[in-house]
Design a protein around this motif. Structure first.
Motif, PDB file in Angstrom:
ATOM      1  N   MET A 146       8.353 -35.252  -2.852  1.00 17.19           N
ATOM      2  CA  MET A 146       9.310 -36.132  -3.521  1.00 17.19           C
ATOM      3  C   MET A 146       8.840 -37.580  -3.577  1.00 17.19           C
ATOM      4  O   MET A 146       9.391 -38.378  -4.338  1.00 17.19           O
ATOM      5  CB  MET A 146      10.658 -36.082  -2.802  1.00 17.19           C
ATOM      6  CG  MET A 146      11.309 -34.706  -2.795  1.00 17.19           C
ATOM      7  SD  MET A 146      12.830 -34.695  -1.796  1.00 17.19           S
ATOM      8  CE  MET A 146      13.835 -35.885  -2.687  1.00 17.19           C
ATOM      9  N   LEU A 147       7.835 -37.936  -2.779  1.00 17.97           N
ATOM     10  CA  LEU A 147       7.425 -39.334  -2.678  1.00 17.97           C
ATOM     11  C   LEU A 147       6.321 -39.653  -3.674  1.00 17.97           C
ATOM     12  O   LEU A 147       5.304 -38.954  -3.744  1.00 17.97           O
ATOM     13  CB  LEU A 147       6.941 -39.644  -1.262  1.00 17.97           C
ATOM     14  CG  LEU A 147       7.982 -39.496  -0.147  1.00 17.97           C
ATOM     15  CD1 LEU A 147       7.351 -39.842   1.193  1.00 17.97           C
ATOM     16  CD2 LEU A 147       9.187 -40.367  -0.412  1.00 17.97           C
ATOM     17  N   LEU A 148       6.518 -40.718  -4.425  1.00 20.28           N
ATOM     18  CA  LEU A 148       5.475 -41.177  -5.330  1.00 20.28           C
ATOM     19  C   LEU A 148       4.419 -41.969  -4.562  1.00 20.28           C
ATOM     20  O   LEU A 148       3.225 -41.885  -4.859  1.00 20.28           O
ATOM     21  CB  LEU A 148       6.091 -42.049  -6.423  1.00 20.28           C
ATOM     22  CG  LEU A 148       5.186 -42.399  -7.601  1.00 20.28           C
ATOM     23  CD1 LEU A 148       4.773 -41.140  -8.344  1.00 20.28           C
ATOM     24  CD2 LEU A 148       5.891 -43.357  -8.544  1.00 20.28           C
ATOM     25  N   ILE A 149       4.855 -42.733  -3.571  1.00 20.69           N
ATOM     26  CA  ILE A 149       3.937 -43.481  -2.717  1.00 20.69           C
ATOM     27  C   ILE A 149       4.241 -43.107  -1.274  1.00 20.69           C
ATOM     28  O   ILE A 149       5.391 -43.204  -0.834  1.00 20.69           O
ATOM     29  CB  ILE A 149       4.089 -45.007  -2.907  1.00 20.69           C
ATOM     30  CG1 ILE A 149       3.832 -45.378  -4.365  1.00 20.69           C
ATOM     31  CG2 ILE A 149       3.142 -45.756  -1.992  1.00 20.69           C
ATOM     32  CD1 ILE A 149       3.985 -46.856  -4.644  1.00 20.69           C
ATOM     33  N   GLU A 150       3.239 -42.678  -0.529  1.00 19.22           N
ATOM     34  CA  GLU A 150       3.448 -42.243   0.846  1.00 19.22           C
ATOM     35  C   GLU A 150       3.652 -43.427   1.780  1.00 19.22           C
ATOM     36  O   GLU A 150       3.110 -44.519   1.559  1.00 19.22           O
ATOM     37  CB  GLU A 150       2.245 -41.420   1.316  1.00 19.22           C
ATOM     38  CG  GLU A 150       2.085 -40.095   0.591  1.00 19.22           C
ATOM     39  CD  GLU A 150       0.972 -39.265   1.193  1.00 19.22           C
ATOM     40  OE1 GLU A 150       0.303 -39.775   2.122  1.00 19.22           O
ATOM     41  OE2 GLU A 150       0.782 -38.124   0.748  1.00 19.22           O
ATOM     42  N   PRO A 151       4.400 -43.220   2.870  1.00 14.79           N
ATOM     43  CA  PRO A 151       4.629 -44.301   3.837  1.00 14.79           C
ATOM     44  C   PRO A 151       3.348 -44.852   4.448  1.00 14.79           C
ATOM     45  O   PRO A 151       3.316 -46.008   4.872  1.00 14.79           O
ATOM     46  CB  PRO A 151       5.505 -43.632   4.899  1.00 14.79           C
ATOM     47  CG  PRO A 151       6.220 -42.548   4.163  1.00 14.79           C
ATOM     48  CD  PRO A 151       5.230 -42.040   3.157  1.00 14.79           C
ATOM     49  N   VAL A 335       5.998 -52.138   3.254  1.00 14.30           N
ATOM     50  CA  VAL A 335       7.122 -51.233   3.511  1.00 14.30           C
ATOM     51  C   VAL A 335       8.185 -51.430   2.431  1.00 14.30           C
ATOM     52  O   VAL A 335       8.736 -50.456   1.893  1.00 14.30           O
ATOM     53  CB  VAL A 335       7.721 -51.490   4.907  1.00 14.30           C
ATOM     54  CG1 VAL A 335       8.851 -50.506   5.186  1.00 14.30           C
ATOM     55  CG2 VAL A 335       6.661 -51.398   5.990  1.00 14.30           C
ATOM     56  N   ALA A 336       8.488 -52.679   2.128  1.00 10.00           N
ATOM     57  CA  ALA A 336       9.467 -52.964   1.082  1.00 10.00           C
ATOM     58  C   ALA A 336       9.035 -52.374  -0.249  1.00 10.00           C
ATOM     59  O   ALA A 336       9.863 -51.829  -1.005  1.00 10.00           O
ATOM     60  CB  ALA A 336       9.668 -54.478   0.959  1.00 10.00           C
ATOM     61  N   MET A 337       7.745 -52.466  -0.544  1.00  7.92           N
ATOM     62  CA  MET A 337       7.242 -51.917  -1.806  1.00  7.92           C
ATOM     63  C   MET A 337       7.357 -50.394  -1.827  1.00  7.92           C
ATOM     64  O   MET A 337       7.798 -49.807  -2.827  1.00  7.92           O
ATOM     65  CB  MET A 337       5.785 -52.351  -2.000  1.00  7.92           C
ATOM     66  CG  MET A 337       5.162 -51.901  -3.304  1.00  7.92           C
ATOM     67  SD  MET A 337       4.412 -50.250  -3.200  1.00  7.92           S
ATOM     68  CE  MET A 337       3.123 -50.543  -1.987  1.00  7.92           C
ATOM     69  N   VAL A 338       6.976 -49.733  -0.734  1.00  9.89           N
ATOM     70  CA  VAL A 338       7.016 -48.270  -0.686  1.00  9.89           C
ATOM     71  C   VAL A 338       8.448 -47.759  -0.824  1.00  9.89           C
ATOM     72  O   VAL A 338       8.731 -46.860  -1.636  1.00  9.89           O
ATOM     73  CB  VAL A 338       6.382 -47.763   0.633  1.00  9.89           C
ATOM     74  CG1 VAL A 338       6.632 -46.257   0.798  1.00  9.89           C
ATOM     75  CG2 VAL A 338       4.890 -48.046   0.647  1.00  9.89           C
ATOM     76  N   VAL A 339       9.360 -48.324  -0.048  1.00  7.25           N
ATOM     77  CA  VAL A 339      10.753 -47.859  -0.079  1.00  7.25           C
ATOM     78  C   VAL A 339      11.374 -48.108  -1.449  1.00  7.25           C
ATOM     79  O   VAL A 339      11.989 -47.214  -2.049  1.00  7.25           O
ATOM     80  CB  VAL A 339      11.570 -48.563   1.025  1.00  7.25           C
ATOM     81  CG1 VAL A 339      13.054 -48.229   0.879  1.00  7.25           C
ATOM     82  CG2 VAL A 339      11.065 -48.156   2.401  1.00  7.25           C
ATOM     83  N   THR A 340      11.218 -49.316  -1.957  1.00 10.80           N
ATOM     84  CA  THR A 340      11.841 -49.664  -3.239  1.00 10.80           C
ATOM     85  C   THR A 340      11.281 -48.824  -4.378  1.00 10.80           C
ATOM     86  O   THR A 340      12.031 -48.335  -5.238  1.00 10.80           O
ATOM     87  CB  THR A 340      11.635 -51.160  -3.540  1.00 10.80           C
ATOM     88  OG1 THR A 340      12.178 -51.935  -2.473  1.00 10.80           O
ATOM     89  CG2 THR A 340      12.319 -51.541  -4.839  1.00 10.80           C
ATOM     90  N   THR A 341       9.966 -48.656  -4.390  1.00 13.27           N
ATOM     91  CA  THR A 341       9.348 -47.900  -5.484  1.00 13.27           C
ATOM     92  C   THR A 341       9.858 -46.464  -5.518  1.00 13.27           C
ATOM     93  O   THR A 341      10.217 -45.942  -6.582  1.00 13.27           O
ATOM     94  CB  THR A 341       7.813 -47.908  -5.343  1.00 13.27           C
ATOM     95  OG1 THR A 341       7.342 -49.251  -5.409  1.00 13.27           O
ATOM     96  CG2 THR A 341       7.176 -47.088  -6.446  1.00 13.27           C
ATOM     97  N   VAL A 373      14.124 -58.633  -2.233  1.00  9.77           N
ATOM     98  CA  VAL A 373      15.438 -58.454  -1.620  1.00  9.77           C
ATOM     99  C   VAL A 373      15.330 -57.578  -0.383  1.00  9.77           C
ATOM    100  O   VAL A 373      15.880 -57.903   0.687  1.00  9.77           O
ATOM    101  CB  VAL A 373      16.428 -57.851  -2.642  1.00  9.77           C
ATOM    102  CG1 VAL A 373      17.720 -57.426  -1.947  1.00  9.77           C
ATOM    103  CG2 VAL A 373      16.720 -58.862  -3.742  1.00  9.77           C
ATOM    104  N   LEU A 374      14.625 -56.455  -0.501  1.00  8.08           N
ATOM    105  CA  LEU A 374      14.494 -55.571   0.661  1.00  8.08           C
ATOM    106  C   LEU A 374      13.655 -56.211   1.758  1.00  8.08           C
ATOM    107  O   LEU A 374      13.974 -56.088   2.948  1.00  8.08           O
ATOM    108  CB  LEU A 374      13.871 -54.239   0.230  1.00  8.08           C
ATOM    109  CG  LEU A 374      13.837 -53.151   1.320  1.00  8.08           C
ATOM    110  CD1 LEU A 374      15.228 -52.903   1.890  1.00  8.08           C
ATOM    111  CD2 LEU A 374      13.236 -51.866   0.783  1.00  8.08           C
TER     112      LEU A 374
END
Length: 453
Positions: A146-151, A335-341, A373-374
């Motif tokens: 489900m993840l487009l970018i991995e943590p 982290v903000a980029m991964v979660v938001t994306t 924001v995140l």
């Protein structure tokens, strides 16, 4: 002092004026605001650069993640402007020299000083790892498709922690060389050695680790230490003081870059993610040192006018506030980029373009705003660990043996975590590398103290 008196009326400007007055009152008169400005500006450029180069497109309606410098190689020239990590090591050379001189004047020895500087890096970094690694493992087990970018992408900033920790640990030795007048010969020797290793690396000599020949690995120390040593020269006012000399540094760096790139060194100053293309940053090359000369010359040219601007409270306040959370901003921006994306793609918040076109560029401010924001939320929650990292309330009895062992363990743990990201290995291995990092942090006194070793 006159500037401070002249600006006392800022308190009349409501909450913003009161905040500005508080920041101004808490800033020691002897503080070099320009150094803080350089660090904050560099980190913000790094953050923005990392966010913009992450390409999210949907050819034929299927979302996919890519890297701007890979899909649009013509943008690699922009890395000559956006690669500003040399500024961090340059300023670090100034600040570490000043800090070590103060410590010596107070009767401190090298080991406690190194361990204290290490803790300022390690406690905020540990907070990051204790969140990201478990999330990475959980995502692999529960949502790998489900993840487009991995943590794991969020751990990319770790390279800086390992490199800066190693360079800082060498400060007592590099500053001893500087005091003896050997900074310039040491820089020349390091750059020559790095150039020889560059030639072997570009010739693809020897075994490959990750995407690059192993022979280039020593350059992580050689080049960053050489740039850090430039900071020692700055700290003692040994860089050119006149405009002609400062412009000469810029010219020398520009000529060096032109010659090296023309001779076959890569154009890009950052890794091109998703490819095995050589670059000038991982590991660093002599071309990166040439870029550092350009940046050093420009920085000292701008020093006096920028110090006058920074004396104004309205300009200094945001620099001071961001500077107080600089490491947290850097560590958590991915982290903000991964979660938001991943959220944006799942929920369809932004209409994705099929390619990198004018509409894609027009959307970038929206992505940056969402990431910001995140990230601000993360900073509000975990920023306190940056304060904890500077605590010196407990005695520290660790010796050189345990200290150097800690630095090595940190380097091994970080190298392993970054290797997982490029070698397509099971994320479960990250637990072992996390243990190495935590052990190194323990050895360096981040979670307690040790007897001498």
């Amino acid at each position: 002092m006159p500037d401070r008196v002249a600006n006392q009326d800022v308190t009349k400007g409501g909450w913003a004026g009161r905040l500005t007055a508080q920041v101004e009152a808490r800033t020691p008169p002897e503080r070099d605001r320009y150094l803080d400005f350089l660090r904050v500006a560099a980190i913000l450029m790094v953050v923005l650069g990392h966010w913009v180069v992450r390409v999210i497109v949907a050819p034929e309606g299927e979302p996919q993640a890519d890297y701007l410098l890979a899909v649009e190689p013509g943008w690699q020239w922009a890395s000559l402007i956006w690669q500003v990590m040399p500024v961090i090591f340059l300023v670090g050379g100034v600040l570490n020299a000043q800090s070590w001189h103060r410590a010596r004047a107070n009767g401190d020895t090298a080991v406690p000083w190194v361990r204290h500087r290490a803790r300022r890096l390690l406690r905020p970094t540990t907070a990051l790892l204790l969140v990201v690694v478990p999330v990475w493992l959980a995502a692999e087990l529960l949502a790998s498709d489900m993840l487009l970018i991995e943590p794991g992408v969020a751990l990319i900033p770790l390279w800086f922690v390992a490199a800066y920790l190693a360079v800082t640990s060498l400060t007592p030795a590099t500053l001893a060389l500087h005091v003896r007048g050997w900074s310039v010969p040491a820089i020349v020797a390091a750059v020559v050695a790095a150039g020889l290793l560059d030639a072997l690396r570009l010739a693809e000599w020897g075994p490959v680790v990750g995407t690059q020949p192993l022979v280039g690995l020593p350059n992580f120390l050689l080049i960053w230490v050489a740039i850090h040593q430039l900071g020692h020269l700055w700290a003692d006012d040994q860089l050119p003081a006149r405009g002609m000399g400062q412009a000469g540094l810029v010219l020398a760096g520009v000529v060096g870059l032109a010659v090296l790139i023309g001779a076959g060194w890569p154009l890009t100053m950052v890794p091109v993610e998703g490819t095995e293309l050589p670059n000038n940053a991982a590991p660093p090359t002599v071309a990166l040192f040439a870029l550092a000369l350009v940046q050093t010359g420009l920085i000292v040219l701008a020093r006096d006018p920028m110090r006058r601007v920074l004396a104004q409270p309205w300009f200094w306040t945001p620099v001071a506030l961001l500077g107080a959370r600089m490491l947290t901003l850097f560590l958590w921006h991915q982290v903000a980029m991964v979660v938001t994306t991943n959220l944006v793609v799942w929920l369809g918040w932004f209409p994705l373009t099929e390619t990198v076109d004018a509409r894609w560029w027009a959307q970038q401010p929206l992505w940056v705003l969402a990431f910001s924001v995140l990230l601000a939320g993360f900073v509000a929650v975990v920023g306190r660990f940056e304060d904890a990292g500077s605590s010196t309330s407990r005695p520290d009895s660790g010796g050189w043996g345990v200290t150097l062992s800690g630095v090595v363990l940190i380097a091994c743990g970080v190298s392993g975590l970054l290797w997982l990201g490029v070698a397509d290995m099971p994320p479960g291995l990250s637990l072992g590398f996390l243990v190495l990092f935590l052990a190194g942090s323990r050895f360096l006194g981040a979670f307690g103290q040790h007897s001498k070793g």
